[in-house]
Motif scaffolding. Structure first.
Motif, PDB file in Angstrom:
ATOM      1  N   ASP A 167      46.451  40.600  41.092  1.00 45.39           N
ATOM      2  CA  ASP A 167      45.609  41.448  41.938  1.00 45.39           C
ATOM      3  C   ASP A 167      44.130  41.145  41.725  1.00 45.39           C
ATOM      4  N   LEU A 168      43.702  41.002  40.483  1.00 42.46           N
ATOM      5  CA  LEU A 168      42.298  40.728  40.201  1.00 42.46           C
ATOM      6  C   LEU A 168      41.876  39.366  40.736  1.00 42.46           C
ATOM      7  N   ALA A 169      42.751  38.364  40.600  1.00 41.31           N
ATOM      8  CA  ALA A 169      42.432  37.044  41.153  1.00 41.31           C
ATOM      9  C   ALA A 169      42.346  37.108  42.671  1.00 41.31           C
ATOM     10  N   GLY A 170      43.235  37.879  43.287  1.00 39.35           N
ATOM     11  CA  GLY A 170      43.174  38.038  44.740  1.00 39.35           C
ATOM     12  C   GLY A 170      41.867  38.672  45.182  1.00 39.35           C
ATOM     13  N   PHE A 229      30.795  29.339  50.416  1.00 35.40           N
ATOM     14  CA  PHE A 229      31.828  28.956  49.463  1.00 35.40           C
ATOM     15  C   PHE A 229      33.156  28.716  50.165  1.00 35.40           C
ATOM     16  N   GLU A 230      34.066  28.057  49.431  1.00 30.06           N
ATOM     17  CA  GLU A 230      35.430  27.883  49.902  1.00 30.06           C
ATOM     18  C   GLU A 230      36.390  27.971  48.726  1.00 30.06           C
ATOM     19  N   VAL A 231      37.569  28.568  48.984  1.00 27.83           N
ATOM     20  CA  VAL A 231      38.688  28.516  48.048  1.00 27.83           C
ATOM     21  C   VAL A 231      39.439  27.230  48.365  1.00 27.83           C
ATOM     22  N   VAL A 232      39.635  26.382  47.367  1.00 28.88           N
ATOM     23  CA  VAL A 232      40.072  25.016  47.650  1.00 28.88           C
ATOM     24  C   VAL A 232      41.518  24.718  47.276  1.00 28.88           C
ATOM     25  N   ALA A 233      42.248  25.728  46.820  1.00 29.29           N
ATOM     26  CA  ALA A 233      43.657  25.511  46.473  1.00 29.29           C
ATOM     27  C   ALA A 233      44.388  26.841  46.606  1.00 29.29           C
ATOM     28  N   PRO A 234      45.684  26.803  46.846  1.00 25.99           N
ATOM     29  CA  PRO A 234      46.450  28.052  46.831  1.00 25.99           C
ATOM     30  C   PRO A 234      46.289  28.761  45.485  1.00 25.99           C
ATOM     31  N   HIS A 235      46.348  30.096  45.501  1.00 21.94           N
ATOM     32  CA  HIS A 235      46.200  30.846  44.238  1.00 21.94           C
ATOM     33  C   HIS A 235      47.321  31.883  44.142  1.00 21.94           C
ATOM     34  N   PRO A 236      48.544  31.419  43.926  1.00 17.00           N
ATOM     35  CA  PRO A 236      49.677  32.350  43.883  1.00 17.00           C
ATOM     36  C   PRO A 236      49.728  33.215  42.630  1.00 17.00           C
ATOM     37  N   PHE A 237      48.983  32.845  41.599  1.00 17.77           N
ATOM     38  CA  PHE A 237      49.066  33.570  40.336  1.00 17.77           C
ATOM     39  C   PHE A 237      47.712  34.211  40.037  1.00 17.77           C
ATOM     40  N   SER A 238      47.096  33.887  38.917  1.00 20.87           N
ATOM     41  CA  SER A 238      45.824  34.554  38.596  1.00 20.87           C
ATOM     42  C   SER A 238      44.694  33.559  38.345  1.00 20.87           C
ATOM     43  N   LEU A 239      44.769  32.403  38.958  1.00 19.46           N
ATOM     44  CA  LEU A 239      43.699  31.407  38.903  1.00 19.46           C
ATOM     45  C   LEU A 239      43.158  31.177  40.304  1.00 19.46           C
ATOM     46  N   VAL A 240      41.830  31.156  40.424  1.00 18.65           N
ATOM     47  CA  VAL A 240      41.176  30.852  41.701  1.00 18.65           C
ATOM     48  C   VAL A 240      40.296  29.625  41.516  1.00 18.65           C
ATOM     49  N   CYS A 241      40.512  28.609  42.337  1.00 19.91           N
ATOM     50  CA  CYS A 241      39.687  27.406  42.344  1.00 19.91           C
ATOM     51  C   CYS A 241      38.774  27.469  43.564  1.00 19.91           C
ATOM     52  N   GLY A 245      43.314  36.967  32.870  1.00 17.33           N
ATOM     53  CA  GLY A 245      44.475  37.151  32.006  1.00 17.33           C
ATOM     54  C   GLY A 245      44.280  38.125  30.869  1.00 17.33           C
ATOM     55  N   ALA A 246      43.029  38.382  30.469  1.00 16.60           N
ATOM     56  CA  ALA A 246      42.786  39.268  29.339  1.00 16.60           C
ATOM     57  C   ALA A 246      43.235  40.690  29.665  1.00 16.60           C
ATOM     58  N   PRO A 247      43.895  41.357  28.736  1.00 19.42           N
ATOM     59  CA  PRO A 247      44.397  42.707  29.030  1.00 19.42           C
ATOM     60  C   PRO A 247      43.302  43.716  29.306  1.00 19.42           C
ATOM     61  N   GLN A 248      42.063  43.458  28.855  1.00 21.44           N
ATOM     62  CA  GLN A 248      40.966  44.392  29.098  1.00 21.44           C
ATOM     63  C   GLN A 248      40.207  44.102  30.391  1.00 21.44           C
ATOM     64  N   THR A 249      40.545  43.032  31.097  1.00 21.33           N
ATOM     65  CA  THR A 249      39.818  42.678  32.311  1.00 21.33           C
ATOM     66  C   THR A 249      40.137  43.657  33.438  1.00 21.33           C
ATOM     67  N   THR A 250      39.080  44.085  34.143  1.00 21.84           N
ATOM     68  CA  THR A 250      39.209  45.017  35.261  1.00 21.84           C
ATOM     69  C   THR A 250      38.411  44.493  36.447  1.00 21.84           C
ATOM     70  N   TYR A 251      38.383  45.294  37.530  1.00 18.69           N
ATOM     71  CA  TYR A 251      37.548  44.949  38.678  1.00 18.69           C
ATOM     72  C   TYR A 251      36.089  44.769  38.267  1.00 18.69           C
ATOM     73  N   ARG A 252      35.665  45.528  37.267  1.00 20.95           N
ATOM     74  CA  ARG A 252      34.265  45.450  36.843  1.00 20.95           C
ATOM     75  C   ARG A 252      33.896  44.034  36.430  1.00 20.95           C
ATOM     76  N   GLU A 253      34.708  43.406  35.601  1.00 25.83           N
ATOM     77  CA  GLU A 253      34.388  42.052  35.128  1.00 25.83           C
ATOM     78  C   GLU A 253      34.523  41.016  36.239  1.00 25.83           C
ATOM     79  N   VAL A 254      35.514  41.180  37.104  1.00 24.78           N
ATOM     80  CA  VAL A 254      35.679  40.249  38.224  1.00 24.78           C
ATOM     81  C   VAL A 254      34.484  40.358  39.173  1.00 24.78           C
ATOM     82  N   ASP A 255      34.052  41.582  39.458  1.00 23.62           N
ATOM     83  CA  ASP A 255      32.888  41.768  40.329  1.00 23.62           C
ATOM     84  C   ASP A 255      31.619  41.232  39.680  1.00 23.62           C
ATOM     85  N   LEU A 256      31.511  41.411  38.360  1.00 21.85           N
ATOM     86  CA  LEU A 256      30.367  40.849  37.643  1.00 21.85           C
ATOM     87  C   LEU A 256      30.343  39.333  37.787  1.00 21.85           C
TER      88      LEU A 256
END
Length: 500
Positions: free
Chosen positions: A383-386, A398-410, A461-472
């Motif tokens: 969800d966070l990667a999405g 910007f562009e997303v350059v590969a499928p991201h079915p899991f939790s990695l975004v390229c 992947g870190a258990p403490q990661t939330t929307y806050r860190e992704v938005d940061l």
């Protein structure tokens, strides 16, 4: 000081260590993700030689904060988005502590029966959690074992494949016949290293090109390579397919690859080091379609399943083929249990003789979280990667350059995001963007190359990661891009992230 630590001293000092770790976790988000010190800074804080006399434990513990912690890249930090997650958890740390305290040597069943039997059951539990075929369970001809890493799993799979391909007569290239290993251009470097260790040399690996959109191995090119080698008198021995490649998390087409391996008699090893954990979620098991063709399979609970390094889960469909390649029994290890054939001796499933009680931390993690808790952790990462991918797509620079079915975004800045957008200049801009973002110390990302182009990677992947860190992370990326591009396209962005 200098005497053995007695149980009461251990108890008191152990409490202090647990307190230090708990405080470290509590305040981890306040630390810079990466150190600012130059190379050699930590070494300069250490004495030139060892102490002549022992020191009080509180003095040793007190040096962690000024000496060690400032020189770390904090892999457990909620804003660590580099490489792949390598996350631990409270239950895992405590399981490791018990293992260290027991100090058993689990090379043989006879040397530590519980070490072997707990591991066997844990591997069966994991096989059930990710829905591996029954032939990988210990109740049948196969079974699982904990390796230190997916690299070691690839090596032992390579040795077993060569043993089978040669009928047990393999002695390396140039002595018998030339044996070949096949994998995609996106596969992990451990495939090449395994071939080197096995004596095949760099030219023993055939790197098969991938589909430029999916970045997955192309089966028709694999078939052509196998046919060409057979025509030249070489022996195709092994295919290493990947579920979740290191660079982009591409998924190779296992059904088609498996059919080729079955038709030509090749060993199929499936490397799911990162993405195998995703299969605890039924909705993500599509990625494992075709795993029933595999002769061996591995994934790393120490990446995305909250189990501290080192813990690679490795299974074989026929354990006799693995032990046939690796078993060496000196007289000093002979014992009645082994000779009865009623026990597993995991020394025969790996390269080293010795082995730690790694199954304890896995047992603690599986029991603490349960299947439900593990699924929640994986789904949160997806969800966070999405969310991050959506933020990237909302900015036309910007562009997303590969499928991201899991939790990695390229992702990357588009080549036309600035004037004179030739490819080398675009690559240089993306490299500079990454360097500037990471230089803040507030987040950490890494890079790869996708279809030859410099690309940024954000791995959650870190258990403490939330929307806050992704938005940061996104705010730092898009604001740094604005500075780098001189304010270009200022009016054509939609960050979707809160200000701050």
């Amino acid at each position: 000081m200098g005497a053995h630590m007695d149980p009461e001293e251990f108890r008191r000092n152990g409490y202090a260590v647990i307190d230090w770790i708990a405080d470290y976790w509590t305040h981890l988000a306040e630390r810079p993700v990466t150190p600012a010190e130059p190379p050699g800074a930590v070494a300069a804080l250490l004495p030139a030689g060892p102490p002549e006399h022992g020191e009080p434990f509180d003095r040793i513990l007190a040096d962690l904060d000024p000496v060690v912690a400032p020189g770390l890249t904090h892999w457990q930090h909620p804003a660590f988005f580099g490489y792949f997650p390598a996350n631990t958890s409270g239950p895992s740390v405590l399981g490791d502590l018990v293992s260290a305290g027991l100090g058993v040597q689990g090379m043989l069943w006879a040397s530590a029966p519980a070490c072997t039997e707990v591991e066997t059951v844990m591997m069966d539990w994991l096989a059930e959690l990710i829905d591996l075929p029954q032939r990988f369970r210990s109740s049948g001809p196969g079974g699982g074992v904990i390796q230190d890493s997916a690299s070691s799993a690839t090596l032992v799979a390579t040795l077993a494949a060569l043993h089978r391909a040669s009928g047990g007569r393999w002695r390396g290239n140039g002595v018998d016949r030339r044996y070949r290993v096949y994998t995609s251009t996106q596969a992990h470097s451990s495939v090449e290293k395994a071939a080197r260790i096995a004596g095949l040399g760099d030219d023993g690996v055939r790197a098969i090109e991938v589909d430029p959109k999916t970045l997955a191995l192309r089966p028709e090119l694999l078939r052509a390579a196998i046919e060409a080698d057979r025509a030249a008198g070489d022996v195709p021995a092994l295919v290493v397919a990947t579920i979740g490649t290191t660079s982009t998390t591409a998924v190779d087409p296992l059904p088609a690859i498996g059919e080729l391996c079955r038709a030509y008699g090749l060993w199929l090893h499936v490397d799911a080091a990162y993405a195998g954990a995703a299969a605890v979620c039924p909705e993500l098991r599509w990625s494992h379609a075709g795993v029933e063709y595999a002769d061996s399979y591995c994934f790393d609970p120490h990446k995305w399943l909250l189990t501290g390094f080192d813990c690679d889960a490795f299974w074989v469909a026929d354990r006799a083929e693995l032990t046939g390649a690796l078993s060496v029994l000196p007289e000093f290890l002979r014992n009645a249990a082994t000779e009865s054939g009623a026990v597993l001796d995991y020394r025969d499933w790996q390269v080293p003789l010795g082995r730690r009680f790694r199954a304890l931390k896995l047992w603690f993690v599986l029991r603490w979280y349960g299947a439900e808790g593990l699924r929640a952790h994986i789904r949160a990462g997806v969800d966070l990667a999405g969310r991050f991918a959506d933020l990237v797509r909302a900015d036309e620079r910007f562009e997303v350059v590969a499928p991201h079915p899991f939790s990695l975004v390229c992702f990357r800045l588009r080549a036309d995001a600035a004037p004179a957008a030739d490819i080398p200049a675009a690559d240089a801009r993306n490299a500079e963007l990454l360097a500037r973002v990471n230089a803040t110390g507030r987040v950490h990302l890494t890079h790869t190359r996708v279809n030859g182009r410099h690309t940024l990677r954000l791995a959650v992947g870190a258990p403490q990661t939330t929307y806050r860190e992704v938005d940061l992370a996104w705010r730092l990326v898009e604001r740094t891009a604005t500075t780098l591009l001189g304010g270009a396209a200022e009016g054509n962005r939609a960050t979707g992230a809160p200000a701050g």
